[in-house]
Design a protein around this motif. Sequence first.
Motif, mmCIF file in Angstrom:
data_model
loop_
_atom_site.group_PDB
_atom_site.id
_atom_site.type_symbol
_atom_site.label_atom_id
_atom_site.label_comp_id
_atom_site.label_asym_id
_atom_site.label_seq_id
_atom_site.Cartn_x
_atom_site.Cartn_y
_atom_site.Cartn_z
ATOM 1 N N GLN A 6 3.190 23.551 3.085
ATOM 2 C CA GLN A 6 2.777 24.898 2.664
ATOM 3 C C GLN A 6 4.001 25.610 2.103
ATOM 4 N N ARG A 7 3.782 26.446 1.095
ATOM 5 C CA ARG A 7 4.850 27.261 0.503
ATOM 6 C C ARG A 7 4.465 28.730 0.550
ATOM 7 N N ASP A 8 5.480 29.572 0.715
ATOM 8 C CA ASP A 8 5.321 31.038 0.663
ATOM 9 C C ASP A 8 4.247 31.587 1.594
ATOM 10 N N PRO A 9 4.423 31.568 2.874
ATOM 11 C CA PRO A 9 5.586 31.111 3.621
ATOM 12 C C PRO A 9 5.560 29.593 3.799
ATOM 13 N N ASP A 10 6.744 29.021 3.977
ATOM 14 C CA ASP A 10 6.875 27.575 4.066
ATOM 15 C C ASP A 10 6.490 27.040 5.451
ATOM 16 N N SER A 11 5.895 25.853 5.425
ATOM 17 C CA SER A 11 5.634 25.091 6.651
ATOM 18 C C SER A 11 6.140 23.678 6.421
ATOM 19 N N VAL A 12 6.936 23.190 7.358
ATOM 20 C CA VAL A 12 7.428 21.819 7.332
ATOM 21 C C VAL A 12 7.047 21.193 8.659
ATOM 22 N N ARG A 13 6.191 20.186 8.610
ATOM 23 C CA ARG A 13 5.749 19.511 9.831
ATOM 24 C C ARG A 13 6.249 18.077 9.807
ATOM 25 N N ALA A 14 6.373 17.492 10.998
ATOM 26 C CA ALA A 14 6.862 16.117 11.139
ATOM 27 C C ALA A 14 5.945 15.375 12.105
ATOM 28 N N PRO A 15 4.982 14.604 11.586
ATOM 29 C CA PRO A 15 4.094 13.858 12.486
ATOM 30 C C PRO A 15 4.866 12.744 13.182
ATOM 31 N N ASP A 16 4.283 12.205 14.236
ATOM 32 C CA ASP A 16 4.948 11.119 14.968
ATOM 33 C C ASP A 16 5.065 9.865 14.112
ATOM 34 N N VAL A 17 4.064 9.615 13.285
ATOM 35 C CA VAL A 17 4.093 8.528 12.304
ATOM 36 C C VAL A 17 3.408 9.066 11.052
ATOM 37 N N ALA A 18 3.954 8.739 9.893
ATOM 38 C CA ALA A 18 3.332 9.153 8.636
ATOM 39 C C ALA A 18 3.257 7.955 7.695
ATOM 40 N N PHE A 19 2.219 7.941 6.889
ATOM 41 C CA PHE A 19 2.063 6.937 5.838
ATOM 42 C C PHE A 19 1.895 7.680 4.525
ATOM 43 N N VAL A 20 2.639 7.237 3.505
ATOM 44 C CA VAL A 20 2.519 7.798 2.155
ATOM 45 C C VAL A 20 2.108 6.668 1.224
ATOM 46 N N ALA A 21 0.999 6.851 0.522
ATOM 47 C CA ALA A 21 0.461 5.826 -0.374
ATOM 48 C C ALA A 21 1.434 5.530 -1.515
ATOM 49 N N GLN A 22 1.388 4.299 -1.997
ATOM 50 C CA GLN A 22 2.330 3.836 -3.016
ATOM 51 C C GLN A 22 2.279 4.653 -4.302
ATOM 52 N N ASP A 23 1.105 5.130 -4.693
ATOM 53 C CA ASP A 23 1.046 5.922 -5.926
ATOM 54 C C ASP A 23 1.847 7.223 -5.796
ATOM 55 N N ARG A 24 1.908 7.798 -4.582
ATOM 56 C CA ARG A 24 2.723 8.995 -4.360
ATOM 57 C C ARG A 24 4.207 8.648 -4.342
ATOM 58 N N ILE A 25 4.546 7.489 -3.752
ATOM 59 C CA ILE A 25 5.947 7.039 -3.756
ATOM 60 C C ILE A 25 6.397 6.816 -5.200
ATOM 61 N N LEU A 76 0.797 -1.227 0.000
ATOM 62 C CA LEU A 76 0.000 0.000 0.000
ATOM 63 C C LEU A 76 0.830 1.277 0.000
ATOM 64 N N GLY A 77 2.080 1.189 0.442
ATOM 65 C CA GLY A 77 2.908 2.377 0.537
ATOM 66 C C GLY A 77 3.947 2.206 1.618
ATOM 67 N N ARG A 78 4.463 3.331 2.136
ATOM 68 C CA ARG A 78 5.550 3.315 3.125
ATOM 69 C C ARG A 78 5.189 4.153 4.345
ATOM 70 N N CYS A 79 5.717 3.732 5.504
ATOM 71 C CA CYS A 79 5.575 4.495 6.738
ATOM 72 C C CYS A 79 6.886 5.186 7.058
ATOM 73 N N PHE A 80 6.793 6.333 7.736
ATOM 74 C CA PHE A 80 7.953 7.135 8.074
ATOM 75 C C PHE A 80 7.870 7.567 9.531
ATOM 76 N N GLY A 81 9.047 7.667 10.171
ATOM 77 C CA GLY A 81 9.136 8.032 11.581
ATOM 78 C C GLY A 81 9.067 9.527 11.811
ATOM 79 N N ALA A 82 9.122 9.879 13.077
ATOM 80 C CA ALA A 82 8.886 11.253 13.535
ATOM 81 C C ALA A 82 9.905 12.275 13.044
ATOM 82 N N GLU A 83 11.049 11.839 12.597
ATOM 83 C CA GLU A 83 12.061 12.787 12.143
ATOM 84 C C GLU A 83 11.860 13.205 10.687
ATOM 85 N N THR A 84 10.844 12.668 10.025
ATOM 86 C CA THR A 84 10.626 12.958 8.604
ATOM 87 C C THR A 84 9.797 14.220 8.428
ATOM 88 N N GLY A 85 10.356 15.192 7.712
ATOM 89 C CA GLY A 85 9.647 16.442 7.459
ATOM 90 C C GLY A 85 8.858 16.400 6.168
#
Length: 193
Positions: free
Chosen positions: A80-99, A67-76
């Motif tokens: 948002q752009r202009d102004p930029d926002s970079v957030r890092a959830p405690d756990v993240a999942f990215v679907a395979q089509d995005r990968i 289905l995709g990949r999971c990422f740990g809390a250190e992943t930004g």
Amino acid sequence: MSPSPPYAPPLTADHLYGIGAQLKQHGKRCELVSGELRIMSPAGGQHGALASDIGAMLASHARALGLGRCFGAETGFVIQRDPDSVRAPDVAFVAQDRIDAIGIPERFFPETPTLAVEIISPSETESQVHAKAQMWIESGCEMVWLVWPSSRTVTVYRSLEDVRELATDQTLEGGDVLPGFSVPVATLFESLP
């Protein structure tokens, strides 16, 4: 510790990536919210145990079904752009089509994850937590789980209008974001005293 003058607000995602290693050397985690650096202390033991347990459950399920990949809390994630926002959830999942479309970048992910999981710390207020969930949803995240160790509940955001609170006798499901994923809410908190 604040960034040196060349990194005065508003910062960009590229600035944050450049100073991130310096901040980590001093034991600091940070995010960028509308160009403003937010420094956070490291997580406590219970917080870390929950994040690890949930990440392992999601990663195992996602890997088994491709289905995709999971990422740990250190992943930004640049949400948002202009102004930029970079957030890092405690756990993240990215679907395979995005990968498949963007790969796994060396730097921050250039977009929001499919699912963001936030473990709520005692120092966070309810309004701060819900504002963060709103930011995830508004940036395109398809689902957000707010995991509350104090009440042993989970708040599930599918949209700003579709928000559900799940108690320990209910089941947390991945829906169309993580098809087939299902776990009793009580199971999430088994590692807690």
